[in-house]
Design a protein around this motif. Structure first.
Motif, PDB file in Angstrom:
ATOM      1  N   UNK A 145       0.834  -1.196   0.000  1.00  0.00           N
ATOM      2  CA  UNK A 145       0.000   0.000   0.000  1.00  0.00           C
ATOM      3  C   UNK A 145       0.870   1.248   0.000  1.00  0.00           C
ATOM      4  N   UNK A 146       0.387   2.267  -0.689  1.00  0.00           N
ATOM      5  CA  UNK A 146       1.144   3.511  -0.825  1.00  0.00           C
ATOM      6  C   UNK A 146       0.323   4.707  -0.367  1.00  0.00           C
ATOM      7  N   UNK A 147      -0.583   4.493   0.563  1.00  0.00           N
ATOM      8  CA  UNK A 147      -1.416   5.583   1.069  1.00  0.00           C
ATOM      9  C   UNK A 147      -0.546   6.707   1.618  1.00  0.00           C
ATOM     10  N   UNK A 148      -0.888   7.936   1.255  1.00  0.00           N
ATOM     11  CA  UNK A 148      -0.151   9.088   1.749  1.00  0.00           C
ATOM     12  C   UNK A 148       1.092   9.417   0.966  1.00  0.00           C
ATOM     13  N   UNK A 149       1.426   8.634  -0.047  1.00  0.00           N
ATOM     14  CA  UNK A 149       2.605   8.902  -0.879  1.00  0.00           C
ATOM     15  C   UNK A 149       2.190   9.601  -2.174  1.00  0.00           C
ATOM     16  N   UNK A 150       3.137  10.304  -2.770  1.00  0.00           N
ATOM     17  CA  UNK A 150       2.914  10.961  -4.061  1.00  0.00           C
ATOM     18  C   UNK A 150       3.972  10.492  -5.045  1.00  0.00           C
ATOM     19  N   UNK A 151       3.538  10.187  -6.253  1.00  0.00           N
ATOM     20  CA  UNK A 151       4.428   9.605  -7.257  1.00  0.00           C
ATOM     21  C   UNK A 151       4.380  10.378  -8.566  1.00  0.00           C
ATOM     22  N   UNK A 152       5.509  10.385  -9.260  1.00  0.00           N
ATOM     23  CA  UNK A 152       5.577  10.825 -10.651  1.00  0.00           C
ATOM     24  C   UNK A 152       5.897   9.609 -11.502  1.00  0.00           C
ATOM     25  N   UNK A 153       5.153   9.435 -12.580  1.00  0.00           N
ATOM     26  CA  UNK A 153       5.468   8.412 -13.576  1.00  0.00           C
ATOM     27  C   UNK A 153       5.628   9.123 -14.908  1.00  0.00           C
ATOM     28  N   UNK A 154       6.809   9.008 -15.508  1.00  0.00           N
ATOM     29  CA  UNK A 154       7.017   9.643 -16.809  1.00  0.00           C
ATOM     30  C   UNK A 154       6.667   8.659 -17.929  1.00  0.00           C
ATOM     31  N   UNK A 155       6.358   9.206 -19.090  1.00  0.00           N
ATOM     32  CA  UNK A 155       5.937   8.351 -20.198  1.00  0.00           C
ATOM     33  C   UNK A 155       4.687   7.573 -19.844  1.00  0.00           C
ATOM     34  N   UNK A 156       3.762   8.230 -19.125  1.00  0.00           N
ATOM     35  CA  UNK A 156       2.638   7.526 -18.511  1.00  0.00           C
ATOM     36  C   UNK A 156       1.342   7.632 -19.295  1.00  0.00           C
ATOM     37  N   UNK A 157       1.374   8.169 -20.498  1.00  0.00           N
ATOM     38  CA  UNK A 157       0.139   8.310 -21.269  1.00  0.00           C
ATOM     39  C   UNK A 157      -0.292   7.014 -21.930  1.00  0.00           C
ATOM     40  N   UNK A 158       0.605   6.041 -22.015  1.00  0.00           N
ATOM     41  CA  UNK A 158       0.257   4.783 -22.672  1.00  0.00           C
ATOM     42  C   UNK A 158       1.214   3.690 -22.213  1.00  0.00           C
ATOM     43  N   UNK A 159       0.930   2.475 -22.632  1.00  0.00           N
ATOM     44  CA  UNK A 159       1.836   1.353 -22.442  1.00  0.00           C
ATOM     45  C   UNK A 159       2.184   1.044 -20.995  1.00  0.00           C
ATOM     46  N   UNK A 160       3.454   0.763 -20.749  1.00  0.00           N
ATOM     47  CA  UNK A 160       3.918   0.398 -19.413  1.00  0.00           C
ATOM     48  C   UNK A 160       3.674   1.535 -18.427  1.00  0.00           C
ATOM     49  N   UNK A 161       3.957   2.766 -18.832  1.00  0.00           N
ATOM     50  CA  UNK A 161       3.770   3.904 -17.936  1.00  0.00           C
ATOM     51  C   UNK A 161       2.335   4.056 -17.479  1.00  0.00           C
ATOM     52  N   UNK A 162       1.408   3.882 -18.407  1.00  0.00           N
ATOM     53  CA  UNK A 162      -0.015   3.965 -18.052  1.00  0.00           C
ATOM     54  C   UNK A 162      -0.369   2.906 -17.016  1.00  0.00           C
ATOM     55  N   UNK A 163       0.102   1.681 -17.226  1.00  0.00           N
ATOM     56  CA  UNK A 163      -0.190   0.598 -16.278  1.00  0.00           C
ATOM     57  C   UNK A 163       0.425   0.880 -14.913  1.00  0.00           C
ATOM     58  N   UNK A 164       1.635   1.429 -14.894  1.00  0.00           N
ATOM     59  CA  UNK A 164       2.286   1.759 -13.625  1.00  0.00           C
ATOM     60  C   UNK A 164       1.513   2.848 -12.898  1.00  0.00           C
ATOM     61  N   UNK A 165       1.133   3.904 -13.614  1.00  0.00           N
ATOM     62  CA  UNK A 165       0.384   4.995 -12.992  1.00  0.00           C
ATOM     63  C   UNK A 165      -0.920   4.473 -12.389  1.00  0.00           C
ATOM     64  N   UNK A 166      -1.630   3.630 -13.131  1.00  0.00           N
ATOM     65  CA  UNK A 166      -2.895   3.083 -12.636  1.00  0.00           C
ATOM     66  C   UNK A 166      -2.676   2.188 -11.424  1.00  0.00           C
ATOM     67  N   UNK A 167      -1.617   1.393 -11.448  1.00  0.00           N
ATOM     68  CA  UNK A 167      -1.345   0.463 -10.348  1.00  0.00           C
ATOM     69  C   UNK A 167      -0.944   1.215  -9.083  1.00  0.00           C
ATOM     70  N   UNK A 168      -0.095   2.223  -9.205  1.00  0.00           N
ATOM     71  CA  UNK A 168       0.291   3.020  -8.035  1.00  0.00           C
ATOM     72  C   UNK A 168      -0.913   3.782  -7.485  1.00  0.00           C
ATOM     73  N   UNK A 169      -1.753   4.296  -8.386  1.00  0.00           N
ATOM     74  CA  UNK A 169      -2.952   4.984  -7.942  1.00  0.00           C
ATOM     75  C   UNK A 169      -3.896   4.059  -7.193  1.00  0.00           C
ATOM     76  N   UNK A 170      -4.057   2.836  -7.689  1.00  0.00           N
ATOM     77  CA  UNK A 170      -4.922   1.864  -7.027  1.00  0.00           C
ATOM     78  C   UNK A 170      -4.378   1.467  -5.660  1.00  0.00           C
ATOM     79  N   UNK A 171      -3.052   1.565  -5.492  1.00  0.00           N
ATOM     80  CA  UNK A 171      -2.425   1.223  -4.209  1.00  0.00           C
ATOM     81  C   UNK A 171      -2.479   2.376  -3.215  1.00  0.00           C
ATOM     82  N   UNK A 172      -3.028   3.514  -3.632  1.00  0.00           N
ATOM     83  CA  UNK A 172      -3.219   4.622  -2.698  1.00  0.00           C
ATOM     84  C   UNK A 172      -2.360   5.836  -2.938  1.00  0.00           C
ATOM     85  N   UNK A 173      -1.421   5.767  -3.877  1.00  0.00           N
ATOM     86  CA  UNK A 173      -0.558   6.921  -4.144  1.00  0.00           C
ATOM     87  C   UNK A 173      -1.300   7.966  -4.959  1.00  0.00           C
TER      88      UNK A 173
END
Length: 264
Positions: free
Chosen positions: A7-35
């Protein structure tokens, strides 16, 4: 012993190259974990779409257009994240692109572009983010390298040089920032089902003079034990682990997720 939750509640993340592909999946996964997630990309419309998807799922997100090869835009990206969320804890350097050509025909402007985005961009984003992490004495830097950060293939000299450089940078960074409670690791995927890889299929077919399907079977997947493309969500799951408290003791590592490519 209880296994720490990812869980990443209370954390803030930057994901670059996040509009598609791997970056999009990472951004969605970190967001779902609470970041709270800053979706960074040159594709402003795509970034906004991904940020909206995260918010529709109950998360917090902003979209910021940024060229990571430019220091001023990187500084604005990090500043926007800190202002929006009040902190900056996690950086995933994922922005990337490809150009396929033999070395003697490789355009200098393409070489500079690929090195600038993937290697210099990783440095610039990390340099801008570190002071925020050092202040909190907690941070995670995950750099998306590639299986081509560990091995080579013909006709991809700039990409492979950048991806090898990312691993060296990651190891150096890990040694420098450990005392500040920050970890730095690299993830090295094989071929993943993304727009970037789909574009490579046509390029490889042209360079090798073979049909597109033969590129997948005889070039992309030939070294792999698993005869399939990886899914972006599989890479994102590994990134989530490295960002979590469960991976607090892991730093300076380069993790292959390659379908068994390097088992040979």
């Amino acid at each position: 012993m209880e296994t720490p939750a990812f869980k990443l509640d209370g954390k803030a993340a930057i994901v670059t190259g996040a509009a598609s592909g791997i970056g999009r999946a990472i951004a969605a996964t970190l967001g779902a974990a609470g970041a709270a997630v800053c979706v960074g990309d040159l594709d402003e419309e795509g970034s906004r779409r991904v940020a909206a998807e995260i918010e529709r799922s109950g998360g917090r997100a902003i979209a910021v257009r940024a060229d990571v090869s430019r220091a001023d835009q990187v500084e604005a990206l990090v500043r926007a994240t800190a202002e929006a969320f009040g902190r900056m804890d996690i950086l995933v350097n994922n922005a990337g692109l490809q150009h396929v050509a033999p070395v003697h025909e490789f355009p200098l402007e393409k070489w500079n572009q690929l090195i600038g985005v993937m290697l210099t961009g990783t440095f610039l984003c990390t340099r801008a983010a570190l002071p925020h992490m050092m202040t909190k004495r907690w941070g995670r830097v995950v750099n998306i390298s590639s299986i081509h950060g560990l091995v080579a293939s013909p006709f991809k000299s700039a990409y492979i040089s950048a991806k090898h450089g990312i691993i060296g940078f990651t190891r150096t960074l890990a040694l420098e920032v450990a005392e500040h409670g920050i970890t730095a690791n690299a993830v090295c995927p094989g071929y993943v089902r993304t727009p970037l890889v789909e574009g490579q299929i046509a390029d490889q077919a042209r360079v090798h003079g073979i049909p597109a399907q033969q590129v997948v079977e005889t070039i992309m997947l030939a070294p792999s034990a698993l005869k399939r493309l990886l899914e972006p969500e599989e890479v994102a799951s590994l990134v989530l682990y490295l960002c979590s408290e469960a991976a607090a003791g892991i730093t300076g590592a380069a993790y292959s997720i390659d379908g068994g490519w390097t088992a040979r």
